[in-house]
Design a protein around this motif. Structure first.
Motif, PDB file in Angstrom:
ATOM      1  N   ASP A  89       5.339 -39.892   1.076  1.00  0.00           N
ATOM      2  CA  ASP A  89       5.765 -39.234   1.904  1.00  0.00           C
ATOM      3  C   ASP A  89       5.842 -37.766   1.451  1.00  0.00           C
ATOM      4  N   ALA A  90       6.687 -37.703  -0.070  1.00  0.00           N
ATOM      5  CA  ALA A  90       7.030 -36.385  -0.687  1.00  0.00           C
ATOM      6  C   ALA A  90       5.514 -36.207  -0.810  1.00  0.00           C
ATOM      7  N   THR A  91       4.794 -36.373  -0.771  1.00  0.00           N
ATOM      8  CA  THR A  91       3.640 -35.062  -0.979  1.00  0.00           C
ATOM      9  C   THR A  91       3.657 -34.999   0.489  1.00  0.00           C
ATOM     10  N   ALA A  92       3.303 -35.314   1.595  1.00  0.00           N
ATOM     11  CA  ALA A  92       3.111 -34.712   2.747  1.00  0.00           C
ATOM     12  C   ALA A  92       4.701 -34.401   3.244  1.00  0.00           C
ATOM     13  N   GLU A  93       5.526 -34.133   2.884  1.00  0.00           N
ATOM     14  CA  GLU A  93       6.749 -33.561   2.775  1.00  0.00           C
ATOM     15  C   GLU A  93       6.618 -31.855   2.145  1.00  0.00           C
ATOM     16  N   CYS A  94       6.022 -31.926   1.050  1.00  0.00           N
ATOM     17  CA  CYS A  94       6.047 -30.639   0.069  1.00  0.00           C
ATOM     18  C   CYS A  94       4.276 -30.449   0.933  1.00  0.00           C
ATOM     19  N   ALA A  95       4.147 -30.915   1.706  1.00  0.00           N
ATOM     20  CA  ALA A  95       2.299 -29.901   2.436  1.00  0.00           C
ATOM     21  C   ALA A  95       3.895 -29.532   3.866  1.00  0.00           C
ATOM     22  N   TRP A  96       4.349 -29.799   4.086  1.00  0.00           N
ATOM     23  CA  TRP A  96       5.463 -29.120   4.947  1.00  0.00           C
ATOM     24  C   TRP A  96       6.259 -27.847   4.832  1.00  0.00           C
ATOM     25  N   ALA A  97       7.385 -28.396   2.925  1.00  0.00           N
ATOM     26  CA  ALA A  97       7.576 -26.886   3.052  1.00  0.00           C
ATOM     27  C   ALA A  97       6.397 -26.113   2.796  1.00  0.00           C
ATOM     28  N   LEU A  98       4.748 -26.562   2.018  1.00  0.00           N
ATOM     29  CA  LEU A  98       4.878 -25.303   2.084  1.00  0.00           C
ATOM     30  C   LEU A  98       3.922 -24.368   3.161  1.00  0.00           C
ATOM     31  N   LEU A  99       3.675 -25.441   4.283  1.00  0.00           N
ATOM     32  CA  LEU A  99       3.451 -25.130   5.338  1.00  0.00           C
ATOM     33  C   LEU A  99       4.569 -24.270   6.330  1.00  0.00           C
ATOM     34  N   PHE A 100       5.954 -24.216   6.084  1.00  0.00           N
ATOM     35  CA  PHE A 100       6.920 -23.559   6.599  1.00  0.00           C
ATOM     36  C   PHE A 100       7.268 -22.409   6.145  1.00  0.00           C
ATOM     37  N   ALA A 101       7.140 -22.833   4.434  1.00  0.00           N
ATOM     38  CA  ALA A 101       7.525 -21.723   3.562  1.00  0.00           C
ATOM     39  C   ALA A 101       6.438 -19.771   4.018  1.00  0.00           C
ATOM     40  N   THR A 102       4.961 -20.543   4.071  1.00  0.00           N
ATOM     41  CA  THR A 102       3.975 -19.909   4.273  1.00  0.00           C
ATOM     42  C   THR A 102       3.814 -19.181   5.510  1.00  0.00           C
ATOM     43  N   ALA A 103       4.101 -19.986   6.178  1.00  0.00           N
ATOM     44  CA  ALA A 103       3.945 -19.423   7.394  1.00  0.00           C
ATOM     45  C   ALA A 103       5.389 -18.322   8.046  1.00  0.00           C
ATOM     46  N   ARG A 104       6.809 -18.856   7.773  1.00  0.00           N
ATOM     47  CA  ARG A 104       7.283 -18.440   7.832  1.00  0.00           C
ATOM     48  C   ARG A 104       8.251 -16.921   6.965  1.00  0.00           C
ATOM     49  N   ARG A 105       6.820 -17.020   5.616  1.00  0.00           N
ATOM     50  CA  ARG A 105       7.756 -15.933   4.888  1.00  0.00           C
ATOM     51  C   ARG A 105       8.654 -16.028   3.802  1.00  0.00           C
ATOM     52  N   VAL A 106       9.294 -17.457   3.657  1.00  0.00           N
ATOM     53  CA  VAL A 106      10.317 -17.676   3.073  1.00  0.00           C
ATOM     54  C   VAL A 106      10.714 -16.987   2.305  1.00  0.00           C
TER      55      VAL A 106
ATOM     56  N   ASP B   6       1.378 -11.480  -1.637  1.00  0.00           N
ATOM     57  CA  ASP B   6       2.512 -11.557  -1.035  1.00  0.00           C
ATOM     58  C   ASP B   6       2.332 -13.136  -0.296  1.00  0.00           C
ATOM     59  N   ASN B   7       1.132 -12.890   0.577  1.00  0.00           N
ATOM     60  CA  ASN B   7       0.814 -13.697   1.172  1.00  0.00           C
ATOM     61  C   ASN B   7       0.525 -15.146   0.564  1.00  0.00           C
ATOM     62  N   VAL B   8       0.692 -15.348   0.004  1.00  0.00           N
ATOM     63  CA  VAL B   8       0.780 -17.130  -0.617  1.00  0.00           C
ATOM     64  C   VAL B   8       1.749 -17.424  -2.053  1.00  0.00           C
ATOM     65  N   ILE B   9       2.175 -19.155  -1.337  1.00  0.00           N
ATOM     66  CA  ILE B   9       2.950 -19.475  -2.444  1.00  0.00           C
ATOM     67  C   ILE B   9       2.530 -20.365  -2.838  1.00  0.00           C
ATOM     68  N   VAL B  10       3.184 -20.430  -4.603  1.00  0.00           N
ATOM     69  CA  VAL B  10       2.827 -21.476  -5.405  1.00  0.00           C
ATOM     70  C   VAL B  10       3.524 -22.445  -5.812  1.00  0.00           C
ATOM     71  N   LEU B  11       3.771 -23.664  -5.637  1.00  0.00           N
ATOM     72  CA  LEU B  11       4.285 -24.353  -6.585  1.00  0.00           C
ATOM     73  C   LEU B  11       3.381 -24.584  -7.680  1.00  0.00           C
ATOM     74  N   PRO B  12       4.348 -25.407  -8.545  1.00  0.00           N
ATOM     75  CA  PRO B  12       3.877 -26.021 -10.217  1.00  0.00           C
ATOM     76  C   PRO B  12       4.108 -27.332  -9.807  1.00  0.00           C
ATOM     77  N   HIS B  13       2.931 -27.899  -8.856  1.00  0.00           N
ATOM     78  CA  HIS B  13       2.129 -29.597  -8.668  1.00  0.00           C
ATOM     79  C   HIS B  13       3.357 -30.082  -8.478  1.00  0.00           C
ATOM     80  N   VAL B  14       4.143 -29.457  -7.799  1.00  0.00           N
ATOM     81  CA  VAL B  14       5.471 -31.034  -7.775  1.00  0.00           C
ATOM     82  C   VAL B  14       5.968 -31.755  -6.421  1.00  0.00           C
ATOM     83  N   GLY B  15       4.428 -31.564  -5.498  1.00  0.00           N
ATOM     84  CA  GLY B  15       4.223 -32.646  -4.129  1.00  0.00           C
ATOM     85  C   GLY B  15       5.253 -34.005  -4.325  1.00  0.00           C
ATOM     86  N   SER B  16       4.538 -35.205  -5.752  1.00  0.00           N
ATOM     87  CA  SER B  16       5.489 -36.107  -5.740  1.00  0.00           C
ATOM     88  C   SER B  16       6.689 -36.393  -6.373  1.00  0.00           C
ATOM     89  N   ALA B  17       6.837 -34.685  -6.365  1.00  0.00           N
ATOM     90  CA  ALA B  17       8.416 -34.924  -7.691  1.00  0.00           C
ATOM     91  C   ALA B  17      10.507 -34.892  -6.674  1.00  0.00           C
TER      92      ALA B  17
END
Ligand code: DGY
Length: 328
Positions: free
Chosen positions: A105-122, A282-293
């Motif tokens: 679930d943590a990793t799936a939620e991270c995928a969604w965090a990235l999905l929202f953040a990229t689509a909405r340019r957060v 600007d059209n990329v969001i990068v996280l430091p491998h925190v999917g399971s964090a």
């Protein structure tokens, strides 16, 4: 002195250490940093360990097993195990394990965090706010991609891919998925009326492509310039799996030229480095491998890895074994 000697290659949540200490003398790498390969090998040669709990950054191969002659088992603190030469471990009769399930679930939620953040340019919008240059609301500012009713393509519908797809229910999305074995995913078919499609078709039809496939010789560089050219210009790519599934230089080119709209990445081809040019976009969001964090996920990984290692020390089959044939 306890019956077993165990080495932990980097500090993990204490709950895992406590479990290990109930049966073994435990040595933990004192630095909160990965041990360089040669130092790990030196420690293995000197320590005479019965068991090792290690990370996805440790190379567990023939050289490692040679250095650790007394090894009864190796527990990976990760679900992905492309860092382990499993056939070599099996050939030597050494059981190895990973940590599936507890981080789904943590990793799936991270995928969604990235999905929202990229689509909405957060992140881009956050940067503008912090810089102090924002002059107030504007009709043309930070217009991003829609999510509701769009098509989500899941590349690799295993545990995490399935959980990511199920989370789309609130957004009425059409779900497509690929499967390396070409097997239908009964949960996705029943719950979402999802479609199993060839990889190329998924690329062509998806508004969001989310990568959940393990890294194997067959998936290395699956996403290259040919794949990007098939995607919609308005599509977003999300990767919470393994970096080398994407040829990162090709991704930089696709993002720069507008071949795809954006990307959200938690993993990189050559961690901790990023491909030249990626960080400036600007059209990329990068996280430091925190999917399971998350707290529960990282504690769960520590406890599962520790239970696995304890089982292997005792000669038992670990709960989540990567070479179960050793126990048949
Ligand atoms: C894994 O488990 O494989 C992740 O990449 C780290 O949690």
């Amino acid at each position: 002195m306890k019956q077993y000697k165990v080495y932990v290659t980097r500090m993990i949540p204490q709950k895992g250490i406590d479990l290990l200490e109930s049966v073994a003398d435990v040595t933990v790498n004192p630095y909160d940093a990965p041990l360089p390969g040669n130092e790990l090998l030196r420690e293995m040669k000197a320590g005479g360990y019965d068991g090792v709990l290690g990370l996805l950054t440790d190379r567990i191969d023939g050289e490692f097993f040679d250095a650790c002659q007394s090894l009864k088992g190796y527990a990976n603190y990760a679900v992905g195990y492309d860092n382990i030469d499993v056939p070599e471990a099996t050939r030597r009769g050494i059981p190895v394990s990973n940590t599936p399930g507890v981080l789904t679930d943590a990793t799936a939620e991270c995928a969604w965090a990235l999905l929202f953040a990229t689509a909405r340019r957060v992140v881009e919008a956050d940067r503008v706010m912090r810089s102090g240059v924002w002059e107030g609301w504007g009709p043309l500012q930070f217009i991003g991609g829609d999510i509701r009713g769009k098509t989500l393509g899941i590349v690799g519908a295993g545990r995490i891919g399935t959980a990511t797809a199920l989370m789309s229910r609130g957004f009425g999305m059409k779900v497509l998925y690929t499967s390396s074995s070409n097997r239908r995913n009964k949960v996705l078919d029943a719950e979402l009326n999802a479609e199993l499609v060839p990889f190329e078709e998924l690329l062509e039809r998806s508004d969001f492509v989310s990568i959940h496939t393990p890294l194997t010789p067959g998936t290395r560089h699956l996403f290259d310039s040919a794949a990007f050219s098939r995607m919609k210009k308005t599509a977003y790519l999300i990767n919470t799996a393994r970096g080398p599934v994407i040829r990162e230089d090709d991704l930089v080119r696709a993002l720069k030229s507008g071949e795809i709209a954006g990307a959200g990445l938690d993993v990189f081809e050559n961690e901790p480095a990023m491909a030249p040019g990626l960080a400036g976009l600007d059209n990329v969001i990068v996280l430091p491998h925190v999917g399971s964090a998350t707290h529960s996920s990282r504690n769960g990984m520590a406890q599962l890895a520790a239970r696995n290692l304890i089982a292997m020390l005792k000669g038992d089959r670990p709960e989540t074994c990567l070479n179960p044939e050793l126990f048949e």
